[in-house]
Write a protein that holds these residues in place. Structure first.
Motif, PDB file in Angstrom:
ATOM      1  N   LYS A  86       0.618  10.528  12.415  1.00  0.00           N
ATOM      2  CA  LYS A  86      -0.383  11.042  11.476  1.00  0.00           C
ATOM      3  C   LYS A  86      -1.743  10.983  12.164  1.00  0.00           C
ATOM      4  O   LYS A  86      -1.939  10.166  13.067  1.00  0.00           O
ATOM      5  CB  LYS A  86      -0.411  10.181  10.208  1.00  0.00           C
ATOM      6  N   GLN A 118      -4.986   8.946   8.738  1.00  0.00           N
ATOM      7  CA  GLN A 118      -4.722   7.749   7.945  1.00  0.00           C
ATOM      8  C   GLN A 118      -5.412   6.558   8.624  1.00  0.00           C
ATOM      9  O   GLN A 118      -4.856   5.941   9.540  1.00  0.00           O
ATOM     10  CB  GLN A 118      -3.201   7.541   7.811  1.00  0.00           C
ATOM     11  N   ARG A 134       8.536  16.072   8.960  1.00  0.00           N
ATOM     12  CA  ARG A 134       9.035  15.081   9.913  1.00  0.00           C
ATOM     13  C   ARG A 134      10.489  15.305  10.287  1.00  0.00           C
ATOM     14  O   ARG A 134      10.841  15.244  11.466  1.00  0.00           O
ATOM     15  CB  ARG A 134       8.861  13.664   9.326  1.00  0.00           C
ATOM     16  N   GLY A 192       4.820   7.047  11.694  1.00  0.00           N
ATOM     17  CA  GLY A 192       3.736   7.442  10.788  1.00  0.00           C
ATOM     18  C   GLY A 192       4.076   7.165   9.337  1.00  0.00           C
ATOM     19  O   GLY A 192       4.449   8.085   8.612  1.00  0.00           O
ATOM     20  N   TYR A 224       6.517   6.094   7.714  1.00  0.00           N
ATOM     21  CA  TYR A 224       7.729   6.857   7.406  1.00  0.00           C
ATOM     22  C   TYR A 224       8.748   5.941   6.728  1.00  0.00           C
ATOM     23  O   TYR A 224       9.385   5.102   7.385  1.00  0.00           O
ATOM     24  CB  TYR A 224       8.278   7.402   8.722  1.00  0.00           C
ATOM     25  N   THR A 225       8.906   6.085   5.426  1.00  0.00           N
ATOM     26  CA  THR A 225       9.822   5.228   4.659  1.00  0.00           C
ATOM     27  C   THR A 225      11.282   5.529   4.988  1.00  0.00           C
ATOM     28  O   THR A 225      11.700   6.698   4.980  1.00  0.00           O
ATOM     29  CB  THR A 225       9.592   5.427   3.148  1.00  0.00           C
ATOM     30  N   ARG A 234      16.896  10.460   3.548  1.00  0.00           N
ATOM     31  CA  ARG A 234      16.383  10.831   4.869  1.00  0.00           C
ATOM     32  C   ARG A 234      17.380  10.469   5.971  1.00  0.00           C
ATOM     33  O   ARG A 234      17.443  11.165   6.985  1.00  0.00           O
ATOM     34  CB  ARG A 234      15.020  10.167   5.106  1.00  0.00           C
ATOM     35  N   GLY A 282       6.495  16.225   0.058  1.00  0.00           N
ATOM     36  CA  GLY A 282       7.578  15.665   0.869  1.00  0.00           C
ATOM     37  C   GLY A 282       7.541  14.161   1.016  1.00  0.00           C
ATOM     38  O   GLY A 282       8.317  13.599   1.787  1.00  0.00           O
ATOM     39  N   SER A 283       6.650  13.486   0.279  1.00  0.00           N
ATOM     40  CA  SER A 283       6.553  12.027   0.428  1.00  0.00           C
ATOM     41  C   SER A 283       7.327  11.320  -0.680  1.00  0.00           C
ATOM     42  O   SER A 283       7.554  11.885  -1.759  1.00  0.00           O
ATOM     43  CB  SER A 283       5.090  11.584   0.387  1.00  0.00           C
ATOM     44  N   THR A 284       7.700  10.074  -0.451  1.00  0.00           N
ATOM     45  CA  THR A 284       8.399   9.297  -1.478  1.00  0.00           C
ATOM     46  C   THR A 284       7.480   8.989  -2.672  1.00  0.00           C
ATOM     47  O   THR A 284       7.953   9.029  -3.808  1.00  0.00           O
ATOM     48  CB  THR A 284       8.993   8.000  -0.884  1.00  0.00           C
ATOM     49  N   THR A 343      -0.088   6.882  -2.898  1.00  0.00           N
ATOM     50  CA  THR A 343       0.786   6.756  -1.729  1.00  0.00           C
ATOM     51  C   THR A 343       0.890   5.261  -1.403  1.00  0.00           C
ATOM     52  O   THR A 343       0.555   4.418  -2.251  1.00  0.00           O
ATOM     53  CB  THR A 343       0.328   7.606  -0.528  1.00  0.00           C
ATOM     54  N   ASP A 344       1.300   4.942  -0.171  1.00  0.00           N
ATOM     55  CA  ASP A 344       1.465   3.540   0.195  1.00  0.00           C
ATOM     56  C   ASP A 344       0.118   2.801   0.196  1.00  0.00           C
ATOM     57  O   ASP A 344      -0.906   3.367   0.610  1.00  0.00           O
ATOM     58  CB  ASP A 344       2.085   3.438   1.593  1.00  0.00           C
ATOM     59  N   ILE A 373      -2.048   2.916   3.436  1.00  0.00           N
ATOM     60  CA  ILE A 373      -2.856   4.117   3.646  1.00  0.00           C
ATOM     61  C   ILE A 373      -4.079   4.077   2.729  1.00  0.00           C
ATOM     62  O   ILE A 373      -5.208   4.329   3.158  1.00  0.00           O
ATOM     63  CB  ILE A 373      -2.020   5.383   3.360  1.00  0.00           C
ATOM     64  N   GLU A 427       8.394   0.292   0.379  1.00  0.00           N
ATOM     65  CA  GLU A 427       8.392   1.364   1.384  1.00  0.00           C
ATOM     66  C   GLU A 427       8.561   0.735   2.769  1.00  0.00           C
ATOM     67  O   GLU A 427       7.570   0.418   3.446  1.00  0.00           O
ATOM     68  CB  GLU A 427       7.071   2.151   1.326  1.00  0.00           C
ATOM     69  N   TYR A 476       8.897   0.784   6.537  1.00  0.00           N
ATOM     70  CA  TYR A 476       8.572   1.793   7.551  1.00  0.00           C
ATOM     71  C   TYR A 476       9.544   1.735   8.730  1.00  0.00           C
ATOM     72  O   TYR A 476       9.761   0.674   9.332  1.00  0.00           O
ATOM     73  CB  TYR A 476       7.167   1.562   8.113  1.00  0.00           C
TER      74      TYR A 476
END
Ligand code: GLU
Length: 304
Positions: free
Chosen positions: A70, A73, A118, A132, A134-135, A140, A182-184, A221-222, A225, A247, A249
């Motif tokens: 990323k 962030q 991703r 980045g 990425y959970t 996934r 596209g994020s959790t 988000t997380d 971040i 989450e 990573y």
């Protein structure tokens, strides 16, 4: 269009950072970003070989690694627009892995890849691995492999300091909430808090721009971040409530490359043990005021 928005977001954040720096309150100097001379140097495993990994072999022929990350962030993965240099905790993890795989971290070619892209980037061989925020999750894992986890974050909420009505996800009914496609975190609001008015962009920095200009009421988000954005403009933004998800990573790798995945698992375990992980944390994400959550146990799930 997206590019214009991203540039605008970067400008707003930069302008606010400068403003905060200029009028920094007495006794509360602005939080500085990672300083190059305080970052750890990782010993390169020059003799390392991994011929059973097609990704590693391709990188060896190329002479360097191509790593997805990323760029917007703060303290996690951030690209300096002037120098093109990437910094942050994820970037340090990417460098440690490079050193363990026998490649000088200075030679890494970083590519910015948004949350929604991703899996495709890994499937197309556009990047060798991805670091980045990425959970790791089962959906996934059907598409890519994950080394790690190397950190445990949780979903949170970022609001303006003048906001008093939002203190947790239950307060989001009828509110405009922004997250990355596209994020959790986006998926969780969609499924668990359907009364929230969900807005999606490619990146969280566009969401933050929209928050600062009163287009949305919250960004989700997380917490990693979000605390980075809040630390940059503490007079304007705050993280509220408790984290409401787990989450973990991971380092994304092509799904079929189990050899690379296991080598990354070993490398993470080693870097946690030898102190590099902690030193990297302190020199990056730690600067945002966040205490390091203990690194979760490595998953090392069997090859499928
Ligand atoms: N960790 C979450 C995810 O992988 C949110 C952060 C991100 O979008 O990178 O979806």
């Amino acid at each position: 269009m997206v590019r214009t928005k991203r540039t605008l977001a970067a400008l707003v954040l930069t302008a606010l950072a400068v403003l905060t720096a200029a009028c920094g309150k007495e006794g509360s100097p602005p939080v500085k970003g990672p300083q190059p001379d305080e970052l750890p140097v990782y010993r390169v495993a020059a003799q390392f070989q991994l011929p059973s990994s097609s990704t590693w072999s391709k990188a060896k022929r190329r002479g360097h690694l191509v790593v997805g990350a990323k760029e917007d962030q703060p303290y996690m993965g951030e690209k300096d627009p002037a120098t093109g240099v990437y910094s942050g905790f994820d970037i340090e993890i990417a460098k440690m892995m490079s050193a363990s795989l026998g490649f000088d971290p200075k030679t890494i070619e970083f590519k910015t890849i948004a949350s929604a892209n991703r899996e495709t980037a890994l499937q197309n061989g556009q990047i060798d691995y991805y670091v980045g925020t990425y959970t790791i999750n089962d959906n996934r894992k059907k598409l890519v492999g994950f080394g790690g986890p190397y950190y445990l974050a949780g979903q949170g909420l970022l609001v303006r300091t003048d906001e008093n009505d939002i203190n947790g996800p239950k307060d989001l009914d009828g509110k405009r909430v922004c997250s990355a496609a596209g994020s959790t975190p986006y998926q969780r609001i969609q499924s668990d808090y359907p009364k929230a008015e969900l807005v999606a962009y490619d990146t969280y920095s566009i969401c933050v721009d929209n928050l600062l200009t009163y287009q949305v009421d919250a960004v989700t988000t997380d917490d990693t971040i979000l605390s980075g954005y809040a630390a940059k403009v503490p007079d304007e933004l705050k993280v509220v409530g408790k984290p409401f998800s787990a989450e973990p990573y991971g380092i994304g790798v092509p799904k079929s490359d189990n050899a690379l995945r296991f080598a990354l698992d070993d490398a993470i375990a080693l870097r946690e043990k030898n102190g590099d992980w902690q030193q990297a944390y302190d020199a990056t994400l730690g600067l945002s005021g966040r205490k390091a959550a203990p690194a979760p146990p490595i998953d090392r799930y069997p090859a499928s």
